[in-house]
Write a protein that holds these residues in place. Structure first.
Motif, PDB file in Angstrom:
ATOM      1  N   GLY A  10     -17.968  11.202  18.549  1.00 26.20           N
ATOM      2  CA  GLY A  10     -18.912  11.359  19.657  1.00 26.20           C
ATOM      3  C   GLY A  10     -18.294  10.819  20.937  1.00 26.20           C
ATOM      4  O   GLY A  10     -17.074  10.630  21.015  1.00 26.20           O
ATOM      5  N   PRO A  11     -19.141  10.531  21.928  1.00 29.80           N
ATOM      6  CA  PRO A  11     -18.636  10.014  23.204  1.00 29.80           C
ATOM      7  C   PRO A  11     -17.896   8.690  23.029  1.00 29.80           C
ATOM      8  O   PRO A  11     -18.219   7.906  22.153  1.00 29.80           O
ATOM      9  CB  PRO A  11     -19.910   9.796  24.030  1.00 29.80           C
ATOM     10  N   VAL A  12     -16.913   8.480  23.888  1.00 31.99           N
ATOM     11  CA  VAL A  12     -16.168   7.223  23.895  1.00 31.99           C
ATOM     12  C   VAL A  12     -16.575   6.449  25.150  1.00 31.99           C
ATOM     13  O   VAL A  12     -16.565   6.996  26.258  1.00 31.99           O
ATOM     14  CB  VAL A  12     -14.644   7.493  23.891  1.00 31.99           C
ATOM     15  N   HIS A  13     -16.939   5.202  24.955  1.00 34.49           N
ATOM     16  CA  HIS A  13     -17.326   4.323  26.065  1.00 34.49           C
ATOM     17  C   HIS A  13     -16.214   3.308  26.289  1.00 34.49           C
ATOM     18  O   HIS A  13     -15.754   2.675  25.331  1.00 34.49           O
ATOM     19  CB  HIS A  13     -18.612   3.557  25.736  1.00 34.49           C
ATOM     20  N   ASN A  34     -27.810   1.713  24.944  1.00 33.65           N
ATOM     21  CA  ASN A  34     -27.300   3.086  25.009  1.00 33.65           C
ATOM     22  C   ASN A  34     -27.630   3.913  23.773  1.00 33.65           C
ATOM     23  O   ASN A  34     -27.099   5.011  23.599  1.00 33.65           O
ATOM     24  CB  ASN A  34     -25.785   3.062  25.259  1.00 33.65           C
ATOM     25  N   ILE A  36     -26.819   3.503  20.664  1.00 35.56           N
ATOM     26  CA  ILE A  36     -25.681   3.691  19.758  1.00 35.56           C
ATOM     27  C   ILE A  36     -26.020   3.066  18.403  1.00 35.56           C
ATOM     28  O   ILE A  36     -26.275   1.864  18.313  1.00 35.56           O
ATOM     29  CB  ILE A  36     -24.401   3.059  20.344  1.00 35.56           C
ATOM     30  N   ALA A  39     -20.817   3.431  15.310  1.00 36.46           N
ATOM     31  CA  ALA A  39     -19.646   3.495  16.196  1.00 36.46           C
ATOM     32  C   ALA A  39     -18.515   2.666  15.624  1.00 36.46           C
ATOM     33  O   ALA A  39     -18.729   1.791  14.779  1.00 36.46           O
ATOM     34  CB  ALA A  39     -20.010   2.965  17.589  1.00 36.46           C
ATOM     35  N   ARG A 119     -13.337  -0.516  23.670  1.00 35.07           N
ATOM     36  CA  ARG A 119     -13.465   0.928  23.438  1.00 35.07           C
ATOM     37  C   ARG A 119     -14.492   1.097  22.329  1.00 35.07           C
ATOM     38  O   ARG A 119     -14.320   0.551  21.231  1.00 35.07           O
ATOM     39  CB  ARG A 119     -12.126   1.514  23.002  1.00 35.07           C
ATOM     40  N   GLU A 121     -16.299   4.017  20.201  1.00 33.06           N
ATOM     41  CA  GLU A 121     -16.333   5.440  19.882  1.00 33.06           C
ATOM     42  C   GLU A 121     -17.569   5.716  19.037  1.00 33.06           C
ATOM     43  O   GLU A 121     -17.669   5.260  17.895  1.00 33.06           O
ATOM     44  CB  GLU A 121     -15.082   5.861  19.107  1.00 33.06           C
ATOM     45  N   GLU A 122     -18.515   6.446  19.626  1.00 36.04           N
ATOM     46  CA  GLU A 122     -19.720   6.790  18.873  1.00 36.04           C
ATOM     47  C   GLU A 122     -19.373   7.749  17.746  1.00 36.04           C
ATOM     48  O   GLU A 122     -18.477   8.591  17.876  1.00 36.04           O
ATOM     49  CB  GLU A 122     -20.746   7.464  19.794  1.00 36.04           C
ATOM     50  N   GLU A 124     -21.082  10.615  15.347  1.00 38.82           N
ATOM     51  CA  GLU A 124     -22.271  11.465  15.289  1.00 38.82           C
ATOM     52  C   GLU A 124     -22.533  11.932  13.868  1.00 38.82           C
ATOM     53  O   GLU A 124     -21.646  12.467  13.203  1.00 38.82           O
ATOM     54  CB  GLU A 124     -22.110  12.643  16.259  1.00 38.82           C
TER      55      GLU A 124
END
Ligand code: ZN
Length: 142
Positions: A10-13, A34, A36, A39, A119, A121-122, A124
């Motif tokens: 999924g999205p990376v924050h 957020n 989450i 992750a 970092r 990383e979600e 999903e």
């Protein structure tokens, strides 16, 4: 028993924690804010103080210890999953001192960030969930 869950990336924050932040509390709060639930987390940087735990497998309890020194965070790794319906950060890190000696453990609340770059990383898919386990005395994924 092997536990297996399949996720898609999924999205990376990319997050820089504030100076003085408590690493565990700050990343956990970020995950909650957020939405989450699952992750993988990595981080590096420096702390003013490390607060760690070691799990005694015989006694089935954590031994807490604090290193009140300015340290490099050589490598931090962890994951976020749900425990009691809330995001829970499980993380371990290796720290280095001024002489280059390394040590580490399971991060407890109480680590004081100097500069921490994270970092997240979600993942999903269905949320990863932890539950108490009689065999280990811990709360692994189910
Ligand atoms: Zn741990």
């Amino acid at each position: 028993m092997t536990v297996h869950h399949r996720f898609t990336p999924g999205p990376v924050h990319i997050v820089k924690l504030p100076v003085g932040a408590d690493i565990v509390r700050e990343i956990t709060a970020f995950a909650a804010a957020n939405g989450i639930e699952s992750a993988w987390v990595t981080y590096l940087g420096a702390v003013r103080r490390a607060s760690l735990r070691y799990y005694d497998q015989e006694a089935r309890e954590y031994r807490d210890f604090v290193i009140d020194a300015h340290l490099e965070v050589l490598s931090g790794v962890g994951n976020i999953s749900l425990l009691n319906g809330k995001p829970f950060l499980h993380t371990h890190a290796a720290f280095g001192d001024a002489d280059g000696k390394a040590f580490g453990g399971h991060l407890n609340e109480g680590c004081e960030a100097f500069l921490i770059e994270v970092r997240i990383e979600e993942l999903e898919g269905d949320a990863l969930v932890r539950e108490f386990d009689e065999e280990t005395g811990l709360a692994p994924w189910v």
